[in-house]
Design an enzyme around this catalytic site. Structure first.
Site, PDB file in Angstrom:
ATOM      1  CG  HIS A  98      -4.618   4.992  -1.648  1.00  0.00           C
ATOM      2  ND1 HIS A  98      -5.765   4.329  -2.086  1.00  0.00           N
ATOM      3  CD2 HIS A  98      -4.103   4.227  -0.657  1.00  0.00           C
ATOM      4  CE1 HIS A  98      -5.925   3.233  -1.372  1.00  0.00           C
ATOM      5  NE2 HIS A  98      -4.934   3.146  -0.509  1.00  0.00           N
ATOM      6  CE1 TYR A 103      -4.990  -3.180  -7.311  1.00  0.00           C
ATOM      7  CE2 TYR A 103      -3.025  -1.799  -7.167  1.00  0.00           C
ATOM      8  CZ  TYR A 103      -4.299  -2.054  -7.674  1.00  0.00           C
ATOM      9  OH  TYR A 103      -4.877  -1.167  -8.539  1.00  0.00           O
ATOM     10  NE  ARG A 104      -7.740  -5.049   0.941  1.00  0.00           N
ATOM     11  CZ  ARG A 104      -8.174  -4.093   0.133  1.00  0.00           C
ATOM     12  NH1 ARG A 104      -7.312  -3.341  -0.513  1.00  0.00           N
ATOM     13  NH2 ARG A 104      -9.460  -3.884  -0.036  1.00  0.00           N
ATOM     14  CB  SER A 125      -0.928   0.011   1.214  1.00  0.00           C
ATOM     15  OG  SER A 125      -0.170   0.108   2.391  1.00  0.00           O
TER      16      SER A 125
END
Length: 363
Positions: free
Chosen positions: A167, A170-171, A153
């Site tokens: 901003h 990615y998770r 992030s």
């Protein structure tokens, strides 16, 4: 003689196998060294462990977030050569850790942070409740839910009011339920928060993200563009945080591999969607009044992140999480002025109009 020939043949084959293994070792070491050079720090899980599990999606996702962190940090540092990233590795006693890369008080960027975290352990009651409220049916064993979460992030706050804040995140998330089945999903997005509206920048940003989505399914960009506009909504102000981009969560279909490839395309679009905008405006002149408006807009950014942002809430509710990394998204400076209203038909009023009524930038 025939036996001797057999023995010689076996010896040759053994020699060839040993040479092949040695070449493979060399190739692996070379690949490992190349990866290391692309990263900002050694990965949380360690190179050996990632290599051992290299076919598993968890390992591939960790490599992707490490590479994304390196790519973005190098691209930002190239634009702000007088400043450098502080690289801060940290461990979490409950499991895992992370790498925080933060640049502060540069010529171009007031604050730019790119974080990677790879954490595991037991989900807190509060975090599980938050997930169930989104429709997750989580069956705990003795009240315990083992989880693994990883992501990259970043929030970038430039000095110049004509360069937008950006901003992205990615998770990947995995939870093991009572019967041993694993629930998994991906989430993420990239969005832009300008102080002043520049249509050319807005179109470039959205077009680049649309191209990344369109490679996988033409329905994704319009769906995730709307989700982004709806998610980054500051209810108490009646306006969006910025001019959007894409946002998605709980993505678990059509298949793990296909979703991973989609997330990879989005992560690879971060540098091309943003860096050209910074280059275009980082040397623009600006007035004290424009700087003041930037400070007021940053106040709105802070309001959203502390009141509504799910990632901030989840991070602060996770035992052993690192508060400094979670609050890295906040700017160094911001301002709250009582009852500030920009004049009608001003450039400041123009951006407010778009924040209240999102636009379609690519059609």
């Amino acid at each position: 003689g025939a036996l001797g020939g057999l023995g010689l043949g076996l010896w040759r084959r053994q020699q060839q196998a040993a040479m092949a293994a040695s070449k493979e070792d060399e190739a692996e070491k070379k690949e490992e060294e190349e990866l290391r050079q692309r990263f900002m720090a050694p990965p949380v899980s360690g190179m050996r462990e990632l290599r051992r599990r290299r076919r598993e999606l968890r390992s591939r996702m960790e490599l992707l977030i490490m590479e994304t962190q390196g790519e973005v940090c190098r691209a930002l540092a190239a634009l702000d050569p007088g400043a450098s990233f502080v690289v801060d590795t940290w461990e979490r006693k409950e499991g895992g850790g992370g790498i925080s890369c933060v640049l502060q008080d540069g010529e171009v960027f007031e604050k730019a942070g790119v974080n990677v975290s790879v954490v595991s352990g037991l989900l807190s009651e509060e975090a599980a409740r938050q997930m169930r409220s989104r429709g997750k049916s989580l069956k705990a064993k003795d009240g315990k839910l083992p989880f693994c979460a990883m992501g990259v992030s970043s929030v970038i706050h430039p000095k110049n009011p004509h360069v937008p804040t950006m901003h992205f995140n990615y998770r990947y998330f995995e939870i093991e339920e009572a019967d041993g089945t694993k629930q998994w999903w991906f989430g993420g997005g990239t969005d832009l928060t300008p102080t002043y509206l520049n249509e050319e920048d807005a179109v470039h940003f959205h077009k680049t993200l649309k191209e990344a989505c369109d490679k996988h399914d033409l329905k994704l960009y319009p769906k995730y563009k709307k989700w982004c506009d709806d998610y980054f909504y500051i209810k108490h102000r009646g306006e969006r945080r910025g001019i959007g981009g894409i946002f998605f969560d709980d993505m678990d279909s059509p298949s793990k591999e296909e979703v991973f490839q989609f997330v990879k395309s989005c992560a690879k679009a971060v540098v091309p969607c943003y860096i050209p905008i910074v280059k275009r405006h980082c040397h623009d002149s600006f007035t004290p009044e424009e700087k003041l408006w930037q400070q007021l807009r940053r106040g709105r950014y802070v309001e959203f992140n502390l009141v509504y942002d799910r990632g901030t809430k989840f991070g602060l509710l996770t035992p052993g999480s690192r508060t400094e990394s979670i609050l890295m998204s906040l700017p160094l400076t911001a301002r709250w002025e009582y009852m500030h209203t920009p004049p009608e038909s001003s450039k400041e009023a123009e951006i407010l109009e778009v924040l209240r009524n999102p636009k379609d930038w690519v059609h």
